[in-house]
Design a protein around this motif. Structure first.
Motif, PDB file in Angstrom:
ATOM      1  N   ASN B   7      39.783 -21.896   1.177  1.00  0.00           N
ATOM      2  CA  ASN B   7      41.104 -21.708   1.756  1.00  0.00           C
ATOM      3  C   ASN B   7      41.015 -22.137   3.209  1.00  0.00           C
ATOM      4  O   ASN B   7      40.503 -21.422   4.036  1.00  0.00           O
ATOM      5  CB  ASN B   7      41.528 -20.238   1.710  1.00  0.00           C
ATOM      6  N   PRO B   9      41.121 -22.775   6.994  1.00  0.00           N
ATOM      7  CA  PRO B   9      41.537 -21.863   8.051  1.00  0.00           C
ATOM      8  C   PRO B   9      42.858 -22.334   8.649  1.00  0.00           C
ATOM      9  O   PRO B   9      43.108 -23.529   8.768  1.00  0.00           O
ATOM     10  CB  PRO B   9      40.407 -21.954   9.066  1.00  0.00           C
ATOM     11  N   GLY B  15      47.939 -18.368  17.087  1.00  0.00           N
ATOM     12  CA  GLY B  15      48.176 -16.981  17.443  1.00  0.00           C
ATOM     13  C   GLY B  15      47.518 -16.018  16.473  1.00  0.00           C
ATOM     14  O   GLY B  15      47.244 -14.878  16.817  1.00  0.00           O
ATOM     15  N   ARG B  16      47.273 -16.507  15.247  1.00  0.00           N
ATOM     16  CA  ARG B  16      46.726 -15.589  14.249  1.00  0.00           C
ATOM     17  C   ARG B  16      45.234 -15.798  14.055  1.00  0.00           C
ATOM     18  O   ARG B  16      44.784 -16.869  13.716  1.00  0.00           O
ATOM     19  CB  ARG B  16      47.441 -15.804  12.920  1.00  0.00           C
ATOM     20  N   GLY B  17      44.505 -14.779  14.253  1.00  0.00           N
ATOM     21  CA  GLY B  17      43.070 -14.894  14.050  1.00  0.00           C
ATOM     22  C   GLY B  17      42.724 -14.604  12.602  1.00  0.00           C
ATOM     23  O   GLY B  17      43.590 -14.537  11.752  1.00  0.00           O
ATOM     24  N   LEU B  18      41.453 -14.430  12.360  1.00  0.00           N
ATOM     25  CA  LEU B  18      40.987 -14.191  11.005  1.00  0.00           C
ATOM     26  C   LEU B  18      40.779 -12.690  10.858  1.00  0.00           C
ATOM     27  O   LEU B  18      40.045 -12.084  11.615  1.00  0.00           O
ATOM     28  CB  LEU B  18      39.661 -14.932  10.825  1.00  0.00           C
ATOM     29  N   ARG B  20      39.548  -9.141   9.169  1.00  0.00           N
ATOM     30  CA  ARG B  20      38.300  -8.756   8.543  1.00  0.00           C
ATOM     31  C   ARG B  20      38.361  -8.951   7.030  1.00  0.00           C
ATOM     32  O   ARG B  20      37.425  -9.419   6.404  1.00  0.00           O
ATOM     33  CB  ARG B  20      38.006  -7.300   8.858  1.00  0.00           C
ATOM     34  N   LEU B  23      38.011 -12.481   6.069  1.00  0.00           N
ATOM     35  CA  LEU B  23      36.663 -12.940   6.297  1.00  0.00           C
ATOM     36  C   LEU B  23      35.750 -12.517   5.145  1.00  0.00           C
ATOM     37  O   LEU B  23      34.974 -13.291   4.614  1.00  0.00           O
ATOM     38  CB  LEU B  23      36.161 -12.345   7.610  1.00  0.00           C
ATOM     39  N   LEU B  24      35.894 -11.260   4.760  1.00  0.00           N
ATOM     40  CA  LEU B  24      35.049 -10.778   3.682  1.00  0.00           C
ATOM     41  C   LEU B  24      35.373 -11.512   2.388  1.00  0.00           C
ATOM     42  O   LEU B  24      34.483 -11.857   1.617  1.00  0.00           O
ATOM     43  CB  LEU B  24      35.253  -9.265   3.479  1.00  0.00           C
ATOM     44  N   ARG B  25      36.658 -11.787   2.204  1.00  0.00           N
ATOM     45  CA  ARG B  25      37.016 -12.485   0.987  1.00  0.00           C
ATOM     46  C   ARG B  25      36.420 -13.885   1.005  1.00  0.00           C
ATOM     47  O   ARG B  25      35.913 -14.377   0.013  1.00  0.00           O
ATOM     48  CB  ARG B  25      38.528 -12.559   0.844  1.00  0.00           C
ATOM     49  N   ALA B  26      36.466 -14.514   2.172  1.00  0.00           N
ATOM     50  CA  ALA B  26      35.881 -15.847   2.278  1.00  0.00           C
ATOM     51  C   ALA B  26      34.394 -15.787   1.970  1.00  0.00           C
ATOM     52  O   ALA B  26      33.850 -16.638   1.274  1.00  0.00           O
ATOM     53  CB  ALA B  26      36.109 -16.413   3.675  1.00  0.00           C
ATOM     54  N   ALA B  27      33.760 -14.739   2.462  1.00  0.00           N
ATOM     55  CA  ALA B  27      32.317 -14.605   2.240  1.00  0.00           C
ATOM     56  C   ALA B  27      32.015 -14.554   0.752  1.00  0.00           C
ATOM     57  O   ALA B  27      31.077 -15.175   0.269  1.00  0.00           O
ATOM     58  CB  ALA B  27      31.802 -13.341   2.917  1.00  0.00           C
ATOM     59  N   VAL B  28      32.835 -13.843   0.028  1.00  0.00           N
ATOM     60  CA  VAL B  28      32.609 -13.725  -1.410  1.00  0.00           C
ATOM     61  C   VAL B  28      33.051 -15.001  -2.110  1.00  0.00           C
ATOM     62  O   VAL B  28      32.354 -15.555  -2.936  1.00  0.00           O
ATOM     63  CB  VAL B  28      33.385 -12.507  -1.969  1.00  0.00           C
ATOM     64  N   ALA B  30      33.367 -18.055  -1.070  1.00  0.00           N
ATOM     65  CA  ALA B  30      32.684 -19.316  -0.788  1.00  0.00           C
ATOM     66  C   ALA B  30      31.512 -19.557  -1.721  1.00  0.00           C
ATOM     67  O   ALA B  30      30.757 -20.500  -1.550  1.00  0.00           O
ATOM     68  CB  ALA B  30      32.229 -19.363   0.654  1.00  0.00           C
TER      69      ALA B  30
END
Lengths: 301, 484
Positions: B7, B9, B15-18, B20, B23-28, B30
């Protein structure tokens, strides 16, 4: 009204959540279970051995070598890729000569060229670099060296160099994407800021460190996390390109390669799953840590 | 495993950061390698012994000694590798049908045996007949540990396809039975008979007046002559696959110290790798590695080194008798492949000149938990006929374990040379089995030997390192042990 909204949300979410449960969560759950068995892949009834596999992992020198390589890559791959990508992106977008803000001449063309490696499949890149690194006259790098009467360099056959060769390929492949990503980020930085900085007499370096980098920080952070995960996940390049699939002499092996080797070469699925569980915790740990460390004030503009 | 975030970035809205959660979903998402093993195949669980169906059998008669049911289909899975799968389709299957016209054969060819079959074994639905070979073969130890492979003793005791008065047991080489036996039970049919040795071009040797060396001193002298001639490099091996050179080292060790040297290694005996003959052989080849290797050898694979050989860039390389077939597209017509046995190391060698590493290879088995195992065994009986084996030899340039099957067949020069060397060796053949029994030990020996040949490990350190691995496997009670 509330009732209608709940139905609407459930209607949209149920299917993806189901897919997620079946194809993501359940394999994880099974892997955690398999990690505690001595399953060898062909039996219907694996034997439960508790934490035995994890205890074995502690004395597995090759596994720890792989962990060390992953950690090295975890630091070097993002640092290398982001540094080079930022440098290129800056040249392409801001670093041009003359008045006004713009990239160097031909920057549109370079952007496309830098993106090329991203289009190639990883396996193709690995095969390609196998040829580039060949240690005889057929090698793209060693051929000219040998024509000059020099000794060929064992890019992939010298265990002291091999991991650096792998790192080089990984960075080569990743840079293009991040050049484009950072270019997009830089494009959204208002031109007026650069112009104001130029009027104030800022040089290119000052503009980069005082204007571009702070405003690009969110994008860099995202890139950092993805590259970190990619570094923990390195497999195809190592498996296809290096001698003995992670060699010579385990000098380039990574956790994913050891998982594959133990599962599909040694048929120790339980043990391989235990490695997978360790990798899982590394990855989650990294993600949390990366978020904590890079948390900072956001600049609004 | 790409560096491409699934997905992308959202950098277009700075204005919108990532968050948590993202991030965790990306970790899983990926694709951490964890679901790897799990997603491919998981045990089905339940039912003791693992859901196998009852086997079907037919009536045993003189015509049908193995009791193949007349109308039951069965499946043949062939590894589509160096030998291709045409030999099964065009030779063995028509031959089988001559005696069992009503039995349907389902033919499956694959380059990836384990990926295709492992889930089927785990779920209790294995094919009857499997050619378990290639890089992606299933581990025999694991299969046997889980009782997946049928006992082939009935096949050995059945009358042979060609002559009802001769048992199958007596038509094949005794080493084939020894090799196919695990814990004393014959379970795996090794079909091809491979001969290892040092390969050379008769054309190159004749033109330069080089002689096949019979002693180690002659061998080193020949290497020196070739090196000085400047025409080509003396020696190479598939550097990226150090198996080819550790095979050679172990053969020399057995020649120096006798077959027990290799038996001790296979049986994971204490100190087996540190035995004097092993060290002597390793030292001898480390010297070749230091002085006479083709430049770049360490980083080249088998095809690259073999092709260099075909281009007369190197004079000698160690290999197995599949070499000629593997290289048939890049060998000059007058190249003249030939093989010579390892030179004698000294007068006190335990085994005479001519001793060869020869062993049956290319393995086939019948699944114990398949529906129609009798048909699988009958298929083997057809393969072991003179016709089945002889035509196989002609088609893929490889000897088989069937005695005399190559007689009267047209053999290519390399195969004729290998065949003659095997004749000359007689009973003086040696082999080792740990490569099949303990894949992990094989990998360690390969890794260490690559280092030995490039001078990064002394013979002593090489032996100590492998000995450690051997002891580690011996202690690992999750790995099934074998003895010979």
């Amino acid at each position: 009204m509330t009732h209608g909204r709940t139905r609407f949300i459930i209607g949209f979410l149920a299917f993806p959540v189901l897919l997620y449960l079946v194809y993501v969560i359940s394999p994880y759950a099974q892997a955690f279970y398999i990690a505690m068995t001595n399953w060898r892949g062909v039996n219907a009834n694996p034997q439960f051995v508790g934490l035995e596999n994890f205890r074995r992992l502690l004395d597995d020198a090759v596994f720890w070598k792989a962990v060390w390589h992953n950690l090295l890559l975890l630091i070097l791959l993002p640092v290398g890729t982001i540094t080079i990508a930022l440098f290129f992106a800056y040249l392409l977008n801001v670093g041009g000569e003359g008045r006004g803000v713009g990239g160097i001449r031909g920057s549109g063309f370079y952007k496309v060229v830098f993106f090329f490696p991203q289009v190639l499949a990883v396996a193709i890149i690995a095969v390609l670099f196998q040829q580039v690194f060949r240690p005889d006259r057929g090698g793209m790098l060693n051929g000219p060296l040998m024509a000059l009467g020099l000794e060929p360099i064992g890019f992939l056959s010298n265990p002291d160099i091999a991991l650096w060769s792998v790192l080089g390929v990984l960075i080569w492949q990743a840079v293009g994407f991040y050049v484009v990503l950072f270019s997009a980020g830089m494009a959204s930085i208002p031109k007026e800021m650069y112009e104001a900085a130029q009027i104030d007499g800022a040089g290119r370096a000052a503009m980069f460190f005082r204007v571009t980098l702070p405003l690009l920080w969110d994008t860099v952070q995202v890139g950092w996390v993805y590259l970190g995960i990619a570094a923990l996940d390195v497999f195809a390049v190592v498996w296809v390109m290096t001698a003995e699939q992670g060699g010579p002499d385990h000098s380039t092996t990574v956790i994913a390669a050891e998982i594959y080797r133990n599962a599909f070469d040694y048929f120790k699925f339980g043990y391989a799953s235990a490695m997978g569980v360790v990798l899982f915790f590394f990855t989650i740990g990294f993600a949390v840590l990366a978020l904590r460390l890079s948390r900072r004030e956001r600049i609004e503009y | 495993m790409s560096f491409f975030p699934v997905n992308g970035p959202r950098n277009d809205s700075p204005g919108r950061g990532l968050s948590r959660r993202q991030l965790l979903r990306a970790a899983v998402g990926a694709g951490v390698a964890l679901p790897f093993a799990a997603a491919c195949a998981t045990p089905v669980g339940g039912g003791g012994g693992g859901g196998s169906q009852p086997a079907v059998t037919g009536t045993v008669s003189a015509e049908n000694p193995l009791g193949v049911p007349a109308n039951e289909p069965f499946e043949v899975v062939i590894f589509d590798g160096g030998f291709g799968d045409a030999y099964a389709r065009n030779i063995h299957q028509p031959l089988f049908r001559t005696k069992h016209p009503d039995v349907q054969i389902k033919h499956t060819a694959t380059k990836e045996i384990a990926k295709t079959l492992q889930p089927r074994f785990a779920s209790g639905n294995p094919p009857e007949f499997v050619n378990n070979s290639g890089d992606n073969a299933m581990d025999f130890g694991a299969l046997i540990q889980d009782d997946q492979i049928a006992d082939l003793t009935p096949l050995l005791d059945a009358p042979s396809w060609d002559d009802p008065n001769v048992k199958v047991r007596d038509t094949i080489l005794p080493t084939a039975i020894e090799f196919g036996s695990y814990d004393g039970v014959f379970r795996v049919l090794p079909y091809a008979n491979t001969v290892w040795g040092i390969w050379y071009s008769t054309k190159l040797f004749d033109e330069n007046g080089w002689q096949v060396p019979k002693t180690w001193d002659e061998f080193l002298a020949l290497c020196e002559t070739i090196k000085k001639s400047g025409k080509c490099a003396p020696f190479t091996y598939a550097g990226k696959h150090p198996f080819y050179i550790y095979e050679t080292i172990l053969t020399l060790a057995a020649k120096i110290g006798g077959p027990d040297v290799l038996r001790n290694i296979d049986n994971l005996e204490d100190g087996a790798w540190k035995a004097e003959p092993v060290l002597t052989a390793a030292t001898a080849f480390a010297e070749v590695g230091a002085k006479y290797l083709m430049q770049g050898t360490i980083g080249l694979d088998h095809i690259q080194t073999q092709t260099a050989h075909n281009k007369y860039q190197v004079a000698m390389l160690p290999n197995g008798s599949w070499l000629e077939n593997e290289q048939k597209d890049s060998t000059p017509p007058d190249f003249g492949y030939a093989v010579f046995p390892l030179p004698s190391f000294s007068d006190s060698d335990a085994m005479p000149y001519g001793t060869l590493h020869s062993r049956p290879g290319e393995e086939y088995f019948v699944s114990a938990k398949s529906r129609n195992p009798r048909a699988g065994m009958e298929y083997m009986r057809a393969m072991l006929s003179k016709q089945g084996a002889g035509q196989f030899t002609e088609l893929v340039s490889t000897l088989t374990v069937v005695k005399g099957a190559a007689e009267g067949r047209k053999l290519s020069p390399g195969l004729a040379s290998a065949s003659a060397a095997l004749q000359a060796a007689g009973d003086n053949t040696v082999y080792f089995r740990f490569r099949q029994w303990y894949a992990e030990l094989h990998d360690e020996v390969a890794a260490a030997t690559g280092q030995l040949m490039s001078g990064r490990l002394t013979p002593q350190a090489w032996a100590e390192r492998i000995q450690r691995k051997s002891e580690q496997i011996k202690r690992d009670d999750s790995v099934k042990k074998f003895q010979r």
